[in-house]
Design an enzyme around this catalytic site. Structure first.
Site, PDB file in Angstrom:
ATOM      1  N   SER A 192      24.834  43.530  97.610  1.00 19.27           N
ATOM      2  CA  SER A 192      23.920  44.292  96.768  1.00 19.27           C
ATOM      3  C   SER A 192      22.514  44.426  97.338  1.00 19.27           C
ATOM      4  O   SER A 192      21.799  45.346  96.972  1.00 19.27           O
ATOM      5  CB  SER A 192      23.839  43.644  95.386  1.00 19.27           C
ATOM      6  OG  SER A 192      23.554  42.271  95.492  1.00 19.27           O
ATOM      7  N   HIS A 220      29.112  47.451  93.628  1.00 19.27           N
ATOM      8  CA  HIS A 220      28.295  48.538  94.188  1.00 19.27           C
ATOM      9  C   HIS A 220      29.125  49.596  94.892  1.00 19.27           C
ATOM     10  O   HIS A 220      28.583  50.593  95.374  1.00 19.27           O
ATOM     11  CB  HIS A 220      27.249  47.969  95.150  1.00 19.27           C
ATOM     12  CG  HIS A 220      26.240  47.125  94.458  1.00 19.27           C
ATOM     13  ND1 HIS A 220      25.112  47.643  93.857  1.00 19.27           N
ATOM     14  CD2 HIS A 220      26.210  45.801  94.217  1.00 19.27           C
ATOM     15  CE1 HIS A 220      24.430  46.680  93.291  1.00 19.27           C
ATOM     16  NE2 HIS A 220      25.073  45.540  93.493  1.00 19.27           N
ATOM     17  N   LYS A 251      27.222  50.759  87.188  1.00 14.79           N
ATOM     18  CA  LYS A 251      26.454  51.235  88.348  1.00 14.79           C
ATOM     19  C   LYS A 251      26.818  52.686  88.625  1.00 14.79           C
ATOM     20  O   LYS A 251      26.367  53.563  87.914  1.00 14.79           O
ATOM     21  CB  LYS A 251      26.637  50.274  89.510  1.00 14.79           C
ATOM     22  CG  LYS A 251      25.823  49.009  89.186  1.00 14.79           C
ATOM     23  CD  LYS A 251      26.035  47.819  90.027  1.00 14.79           C
ATOM     24  CE  LYS A 251      25.116  46.716  89.481  1.00 14.79           C
ATOM     25  NZ  LYS A 251      25.485  45.397  89.899  1.00 14.79           N
TER      26      LYS A 251
HETATM   27  C1  LIG Z   1      25.299  44.153  89.161  1.00 15.43           C
HETATM   28  C2  LIG Z   1      26.319  43.283  89.760  1.00 15.43           C
HETATM   29  C3  LIG Z   1      27.244  42.625  88.968  1.00 15.43           C
HETATM   30  C4  LIG Z   1      27.136  42.614  87.472  1.00 15.43           C
HETATM   31  O1  LIG Z   1      27.501  43.818  86.913  1.00 15.43           O
HETATM   32  P1  LIG Z   1      26.902  44.211  85.489  1.00 15.43           P
HETATM   33  O2  LIG Z   1      27.850  45.219  84.981  1.00 15.43           O
HETATM   34  O3  LIG Z   1      25.540  44.750  85.743  1.00 15.43           O
HETATM   35  O4  LIG Z   1      26.857  42.977  84.662  1.00 15.43           O
HETATM   36  C5  LIG Z   1      28.257  41.932  89.592  1.00 15.43           C
HETATM   37  N1  LIG Z   1      28.331  41.852  90.934  1.00 15.43           N
HETATM   38  C6  LIG Z   1      27.435  42.453  91.722  1.00 15.43           C
HETATM   39  C7  LIG Z   1      27.580  42.347  93.207  1.00 15.43           C
HETATM   40  C8  LIG Z   1      26.397  43.174  91.164  1.00 15.43           C
HETATM   41  O5  LIG Z   1      25.469  43.718  91.946  1.00 15.43           O
END
Ligand SMILES: *Cc1c(COP(=O)(O)O)cnc(C)c1O
Length: 404
Positions: A192, A220, A251
């Site tokens: 990320s 992502h 996302k």
């Molecule tokens: C954002 C993120 C999550 C969590 O997802 P949400 O739906 O925002 O709770 C899990 N893993 C990674 C790598 C992330 O960047």
């Protein structure tokens, strides 16, 4: 003594005084975080703290968060479904829309089954802790997302970090793991903050060689990577060799929620044993309508992801040519690694002056000494917006490039 109020502070104030000291300490280290307030929908331009900025700070990779088609899907189903779901899924919270979405996700991902969680965080924390326990071992890439680490800790299995992307180190660890009952390897598919990809072809080989389960977090990459937008596992052609894939609806898919996919038995186990699923209220059913509409768009508009990755590649190339350190980025997440947190904050502020929102990322999100600016490209950015970013980086910071 009358309950310690002689110095004018209440007992509660006194007991929590350490918090003010710690906050001051964060402030001094330039690590204190503050909220800014966005007004209006998430999009490539946004109003933040009363000013319109070009927004390179969202994870809205396909520009769906503000897409009217998602809002319409929600509005339409809201009339029929109402708002709250009122219970956890295993009690009475699981609505027909949730059920349809789970089937749709499984189909989209080419998997046997899917389980929808209230967030990606909940999916990771719940899934990892359901797969291993005392007497087991879990190996994680040191740059894994916090939610995977929390799942590891909750599991009470032995937890080992391996250096970022280092399949050789992981091999050495797995070679000494035979005394454990079960082995699990967990990794982000697309990291990320660095925007680079996990070495999945090597990891699936290792998982087979050492009889370890493999969990890949596609948060992502869902909707962005792979021919059909399934993620990095699809990109590398290893989907069928991965035990558990985690994705998020929050996302690229522009909404809220997370999911786990895999074999039917795996999903059935998680439904019974993932505590973040069992003990948490189901998402409002209308959020499933939004996810459904987003999946339609991912399937029908593949050019969104293709053009996004193409633009990201060109941006990386030009930033590298200008002397910036974009780490090993291979995606729509383009970091500019600067090291010092204060410097990252100053660069971010300078860009904001120029009308650009590019967040500074500091510890604990990244390791000490690896603070960075995180440029997140979306399908909503025009060539002109990206050019504005390039020019601003060049102009505001003429001397900053080479040394970085
Ligand atoms: C954002 C993120 C999550 C969590 O997802 P949400 O739906 O925002 O709770 C899990 N893993 C990674 C790598 C992330 O960047």
């Amino acid at each position: 003594m009358n309950r310690g109020e002689y110095d004018g502070r209440s007992p509660v104030e006194k007991r929590l005084a350490w918090i003010n000291d710690e906050l001051t300490c964060l402030e001094n280290k330039k690590l204190r975080r503050r909220l800014s307030v966005r007004e209006g929908p998430q999009s490539a331009r946004c109003w933040v703290d009363g000013r319109e900025l070009i927004n390179f700070g969202s994870n809205d990779y396909l520009a769906l968060a503000g897409d009217p088609r998602l809002a319409e899907a929600v509005a339409e189903s809201l009339q029929r479904e109402g708002w709250g779901s009122g219970a956890s899924p295993l009690v009475t919270g699981h609505a027909a829309l949730h059920e349809r979405l789970a089937c749709r996700i499984a189909e989209f991902e080419g998997a046997e089954a899917a389980l929808v969680f209230s967030s990606g965080f909940a999916a990771n924390a719940g899934a990892v802790a359901a797969l291993v326990g005392p007497g087991d071992v879990v190996y994680g890439d040191e740059k894994n997302h916090a939610s995977l680490w929390d799942g590891c800790r909750l599991s009470r299995a032995d937890v080992r970090a391996y250096p970022h992307g280092d399949a050789d180190r992981l091999t050495a660890l797995l070679a000494k793991s035979h005394h454990y009952r079960r082995r699990l390897v967990v990794t982000d598919g697309l990291f990320s903050m660095d925007g680079d990809l996990a070495p999945l072809p090597a990891l699936v080989d290792l998982a087979e060689r050492y009889d370890a389960m493999l969990l890949v977090d596609e948060a992502h990459a869902t909707g962005v990577f792979g021919d059909r937008g399934r993620g990095v596992c699809e990109h590398f052609g290893v989907e069928d060799r991965v035990d558990v894939r985690i994705g998020t609806l929050s996302k690229a898919l522009g909404g809220v929620g997370g999911f786990a996919i895999g074999r039917r038995s795996l999903v059935e186990w998680l439904r019974n044993r993932a505590r973040s699923y069992v003990f948490s209220t189901a998402l409002p059913a209308v959020t499933a309508a939004a996810a459904w509409a987003a999946l339609d768009i991912v399937e029908r508009e593949p050019d969104r992801r293709r053009q996004l990755l193409d633009r990201a590649r060109r941006l990386r190339e030009s930033l590298q040519a200008a002397g910036w350190n974009t780490s090993a980025s291979a995606s729509q997440i383009v970091p500019i690694v600067v090291g010092d947190p204060d410097r990252a904050v100053r660069l971010s502020a300078a860009l904001q002056e120029a009308g650009l929102l590019v967040p500074a990322i500091r510890p604990p999100t990244v390791p000490d000494g690896q603070s960075l600016l995180r440029i997140s490209l979306t399908a909503g950015h025009t060539e002109a917006m990206i050019e504005t970013l390039r020019a601003a980086l060049k102009k505001c910071l003429p001397s900053q490039g080479r040394e970085a």
